[in-house]
Design an enzyme around this catalytic site. Sequence first.
Site, mmCIF file in Angstrom:
data_model
loop_
_atom_site.group_PDB
_atom_site.id
_atom_site.type_symbol
_atom_site.label_atom_id
_atom_site.label_comp_id
_atom_site.label_asym_id
_atom_site.label_seq_id
_atom_site.Cartn_x
_atom_site.Cartn_y
_atom_site.Cartn_z
ATOM 1 N N GLU A 109 -2.139 3.976 -2.482
ATOM 2 C CA GLU A 109 -2.514 2.772 -1.445
ATOM 3 C C GLU A 109 -2.074 2.974 -0.075
ATOM 4 O O GLU A 109 -1.090 3.280 0.280
ATOM 5 C CB GLU A 109 -1.912 1.698 -2.069
ATOM 6 C CG GLU A 109 -2.149 0.153 -1.471
ATOM 7 C CD GLU A 109 -1.576 -1.186 -2.202
ATOM 8 O OE1 GLU A 109 -1.523 -1.003 -3.442
ATOM 9 O OE2 GLU A 109 -1.689 -2.231 -1.447
ATOM 10 N N GLU B 202 4.084 1.609 -10.730
ATOM 11 C CA GLU B 202 4.499 1.969 -9.425
ATOM 12 C C GLU B 202 5.834 2.864 -9.382
ATOM 13 O O GLU B 202 6.626 2.790 -10.126
ATOM 14 C CB GLU B 202 4.763 0.710 -8.504
ATOM 15 C CG GLU B 202 3.494 -0.261 -8.400
ATOM 16 C CD GLU B 202 3.806 -1.440 -7.443
ATOM 17 O OE1 GLU B 202 4.707 -1.417 -6.657
ATOM 18 O OE2 GLU B 202 2.946 -2.269 -7.346
ATOM 19 N N ASP C 72 -1.094 -6.796 -10.896
ATOM 20 C CA ASP C 72 0.016 -7.743 -10.711
ATOM 21 C C ASP C 72 -0.316 -8.484 -9.352
ATOM 22 O O ASP C 72 0.320 -9.378 -8.951
ATOM 23 C CB ASP C 72 1.310 -7.204 -11.048
ATOM 24 C CG ASP C 72 1.892 -6.230 -9.687
ATOM 25 O OD1 ASP C 72 0.746 -5.692 -9.032
ATOM 26 O OD2 ASP C 72 2.859 -5.694 -9.621
ATOM 27 N N SER C 73 -1.510 -8.114 -8.582
ATOM 28 C CA SER C 73 -1.968 -8.863 -7.628
ATOM 29 C C SER C 73 -2.327 -10.339 -8.087
ATOM 30 O O SER C 73 -2.795 -11.040 -7.064
ATOM 31 C CB SER C 73 -2.975 -8.203 -6.804
ATOM 32 O OG SER C 73 -4.110 -7.874 -7.621
HETATM 33 O O1 KIV Z 1 -2.219 -5.306 -8.527
HETATM 34 C C1 KIV Z 1 -3.285 -4.633 -7.910
HETATM 35 O O2 KIV Z 1 -4.241 -5.246 -7.506
HETATM 36 C C2 KIV Z 1 -3.159 -3.408 -7.534
HETATM 37 C C3 KIV Z 1 -4.103 -2.603 -6.799
HETATM 38 C C4 KIV Z 1 -4.250 -2.989 -5.346
HETATM 39 C C5 KIV Z 1 -4.375 -1.241 -6.816
HETATM 40 O O3 KIV Z 1 -2.192 -2.602 -7.929
#
Ligand code: KIV
Length: 277
Positions: free
Chosen positions: A195, A128, A57-58
């Site tokens: 993280e 998460e 979701d980044s």
């Molecule tokens: O959304 C993402 O890219 C992540 C990574 C940072 C593990 O959750």
Amino acid sequence: MAKATKSAFTQKPRVVTTKTVIDMKRNREKITMLTGYDYLVAQLLDQVGIDIILVGDSLSNVVQGNVTTLPVTLDDMIYHAHAVKRAVKNALIVVDMPFMSYQNNEEEAVRNAGRIMKEVGAGAVKLEGGSYIAGTVSHLVQIGIPVMGHLGLTPQSINKFGTYEVRATEKREADQLLRDAKILADAGVFAIVLEKIPTALAKRVTQSIPVPTIGIGAGPQCDGQVLVVYDMLGLTEEFKPRFVRRYAELAETMRGAFRQYIDDVKGRKFPSREESY
Ligand code: KIV
């Protein structure tokens, strides 16, 4: 900048499943994971034998330009995951469940995770959170939806944390994180992302659970590592936390190419006779 080299580890791509990933921990083989959001990058990652592609979701930040990961929708995630899926032959595809697609209740979590699995054909979803989502994790796993956990700095909770600083530096939070990792493992996750937590804590967690840990800013003792692909390619220039190693400086390379194109068109050097019909 680290130099991109040919590697013995990138020669033979194999089909990666959640079982492969668990076996890799048992065999002490490091797990590689990078994010991917589109067809072309996913194809390159798959060609060189990456183990896991995370449709993270980044993408809310690095693709959509949002400040946090909160605005990205389930439909956005599915749209990008489709593009990745079309490119991938071997890597395990894990798709992040976005903010408020699983926190409300188990029924909603099942419906939304089910869409990701059914519409995309993903291999797993990532959620998460700790003990408070264990029931949901257990339910998803029981109905056949593999789950990757995510502890430590969980960006969907940024408004609760108020900062992107290292998490669990204090004993109480560190102990809770270790408990959460064990609870998630008992609930059936096949791996957990850790993280931005201290190296020593990541090591403790890694030694305490039977499923792999995949670190980002969690030191070298994790069973695997993950980075956001645009960070390691040097595209997100402003974002420079110490855990990001840049394997290329693509932002500069791309600016150079764009400048050259502008010069060539303005200077009537492109297209040439050979590039015309
Ligand atoms: O959304 C993402 O890219 C992540 C990574 C940072 C593990 O959750």
